[in-house]
Design an enzyme around this catalytic site. Structure first.
Site, PDB file in Angstrom:
ATOM      1  N   GLU A   1       0.864  -1.088  -0.013  1.00  0.00           N
ATOM      2  CA  GLU A   1       0.486   0.226  -0.179  1.00  0.00           C
ATOM      3  C   GLU A   1       0.607   1.450   0.056  1.00  0.00           C
ATOM      4  O   GLU A   1       2.312   0.888  -0.345  1.00  0.00           O
ATOM      5  CB  GLU A   1      -0.816  -0.269   0.973  1.00  0.00           C
ATOM      6  CG  GLU A   1      -2.124  -1.036   1.060  1.00  0.00           C
ATOM      7  CD  GLU A   1      -3.525   0.171   0.547  1.00  0.00           C
ATOM      8  OE1 GLU A   1      -2.418   0.978   0.424  1.00  0.00           O
ATOM      9  OE2 GLU A   1      -4.989  -0.209   0.459  1.00  0.00           O
TER      10      GLU A   1
ATOM     11  N   ARG B   1      -6.916   0.317  13.279  1.00  0.00           N
ATOM     12  CA  ARG B   1      -5.471   0.295  13.306  1.00  0.00           C
ATOM     13  C   ARG B   1      -5.192   1.540  11.976  1.00  0.00           C
ATOM     14  O   ARG B   1      -6.643   1.621  11.314  1.00  0.00           O
ATOM     15  CB  ARG B   1      -4.348  -0.361  12.410  1.00  0.00           C
ATOM     16  CG  ARG B   1      -5.225  -1.791  10.963  1.00  0.00           C
ATOM     17  CD  ARG B   1      -4.478  -1.980  10.068  1.00  0.00           C
ATOM     18  NE  ARG B   1      -4.996  -2.895   8.887  1.00  0.00           N
ATOM     19  CZ  ARG B   1      -5.051  -2.667   8.090  1.00  0.00           C
ATOM     20  NH1 ARG B   1      -4.393  -1.276   7.706  1.00  0.00           N
ATOM     21  NH2 ARG B   1      -5.378  -2.913   7.084  1.00  0.00           N
TER      22      ARG B   1
ATOM     23  N   ASN C   1      -4.626   3.493   8.698  1.00  0.00           N
ATOM     24  CA  ASN C   1      -4.350   2.572   7.350  1.00  0.00           C
ATOM     25  C   ASN C   1      -3.914   3.716   6.364  1.00  0.00           C
ATOM     26  O   ASN C   1      -3.107   4.032   6.268  1.00  0.00           O
ATOM     27  CB  ASN C   1      -6.107   2.303   6.296  1.00  0.00           C
ATOM     28  CG  ASN C   1      -6.331   1.752   5.287  1.00  0.00           C
ATOM     29  OD1 ASN C   1      -5.708   0.539   5.544  1.00  0.00           O
ATOM     30  ND2 ASN C   1      -6.889   1.725   4.765  1.00  0.00           N
TER      31      ASN C   1
ATOM     32  N   ASN D   1     -10.192   4.967   2.284  1.00  0.00           N
ATOM     33  CA  ASN D   1      -8.472   5.133   1.761  1.00  0.00           C
ATOM     34  C   ASN D   1      -8.276   6.330   0.827  1.00  0.00           C
ATOM     35  O   ASN D   1      -9.473   7.037   0.423  1.00  0.00           O
ATOM     36  CB  ASN D   1      -8.939   4.301   0.537  1.00  0.00           C
ATOM     37  CG  ASN D   1      -8.192   3.003   1.055  1.00  0.00           C
ATOM     38  OD1 ASN D   1      -6.852   2.555   1.776  1.00  0.00           O
ATOM     39  ND2 ASN D   1      -8.968   1.716   1.832  1.00  0.00           N
TER      40      ASN D   1
ATOM     41  N   ASP E   1      -9.437   1.635  -4.000  1.00  0.00           N
ATOM     42  CA  ASP E   1      -9.015   1.853  -2.784  1.00  0.00           C
ATOM     43  C   ASP E   1      -7.826   2.600  -2.885  1.00  0.00           C
ATOM     44  O   ASP E   1      -8.183   4.199  -2.706  1.00  0.00           O
ATOM     45  CB  ASP E   1      -8.102   0.297  -2.694  1.00  0.00           C
ATOM     46  CG  ASP E   1      -7.044   0.149  -1.937  1.00  0.00           C
ATOM     47  OD1 ASP E   1      -6.644   0.450  -0.801  1.00  0.00           O
ATOM     48  OD2 ASP E   1      -7.443  -1.624  -1.591  1.00  0.00           O
TER      49      ASP E   1
END
Length: 296
Positions: free
Chosen positions: A19, A104, A106, A152, A200
């Protein structure tokens, strides 16, 4: 239009959850989120990615710190931290400590005004458990949006007055006006809806086009500023996750992918890809602390 030129593969590595790829200082850096690794992308197919830092927690994305080579701000663990040379870490804030469900950080990115933005999500993707945070130049961290499932992006227009943010679980990309002085977002509008796969990582180009990796489809989409789909890039990996525009002329689309959750990953699931495109993008914007000494 669908691209038919096969993409180049960068590196021998296959990432679990690749990512956060960003073009900065003449190179691409990226993360393997769950392993907590910050990597410099390989230049060709026969090399390995180079380890820059290894955190003992998930690492979603970084932004370079202006004027401080080797220094980063990062969306990591349950908050936002600074990463210095040799991977030394200093926490700025951990706003997701004690969340109702295990959570968490991202994706994250700096905007053209020098602020850093980062989203959070529940490990089990609990609906609406995610938030979007903003690290201002004075070091304050503010929760600016709630009720997101898997945030995202975000991605910003060149002047920083428009922000795109995907809620991947809902298949929607929203567009927000941004006050350039305060960084506060205004009322959103739906920019695009993805019905096959999930939007994403995202980035914008010099014509105001928005690129997004589409998880679960092996595709990248480019949207025009009016929200219409302009181009599809096909990739030989089912889970493209992050992307940026880079290279010497800004015309190389760099895309990460993942093999997490696949019962039988293919040979290129988890690879990093490079595709030449017509419209350039800019290098990653840096975080610009109001006090230049405010780094690790």
């Amino acid at each position: 239009m669908t691209a038919t030129v096969p993409p180049a593969v960068l590196g021998t590595d296959r990432l679990e959850l690749g990512e956060g790829i960003r073009w900065t200082d003449g190179r691409a850096v990226l993360t393997d989120i769950l392993s907590g690794r910050l990597l410099a992308a390989a230049d060709g197919p026969a090399e390995s990615h180079r380890l820059i830092a290894h955190l003992p927690c998930p690492l979603g994305a970084v932004a370079p710190v202006e004027g401080r080579p080797g220094h980063w701000v990062a969306a990591a663990g349950t908050g936002i931290c600074r990463i210095g040379p040799a991977g030394r870490t200093e926490w700025i804030a951990r706003p997701e400590d004690g969340a109702a469900v295990p959570t968490r950080m991202n994706d994250g990115v700096a905007d053209p005004h020098g602020r850093f933005w980062a989203g959070s999500m529940a490990y089990d993707t609990t609906e609406d458990a995610g938030s979007l945070y903003r690290l201002d130049r004075d070091g304050r961290v503010t929760r600016v949006l709630t009720g997101i499932t898997i945030p995202n992006g975000p991605a910003f227009t060149a002047d920083g007055t428009v922000m795109y943010l995907a809620d991947s679980a809902r298949g929607v990309i929203r567009r927000y006006p941004i006050d350039p002085a305060s960084g506060d977002p205004g009322a959103p509008e739906t920019f695009a809806t993805v019905t096959d796969g999930s939007p994403d990582g995202m980035t914008t180009d010099s014509e105001g086009g928005l690129w997004t990796a589409v998880w679960g489809t092996g595709r990248v989409h480019r949207y025009l500023p009016d929200g219409s789909l302009d181009r599809i890039v096909e990739l030989p990996a089912g889970q493209p996750a992050g992307l940026c525009l880079g290279g010497a002329d800004g015309r190389t689309l760099l895309v990460t992918s993942a093999h997490i959750g696949l019962a039988a990953p293919g040979p290129l699931d988890g690879a990093v890809f490079a595709v030449r495109v017509d419209v350039p993008g800019a290098p990653a914007a840096p975080y610009r602390p109001a006090d230049p000494a405010d780094t690790p």
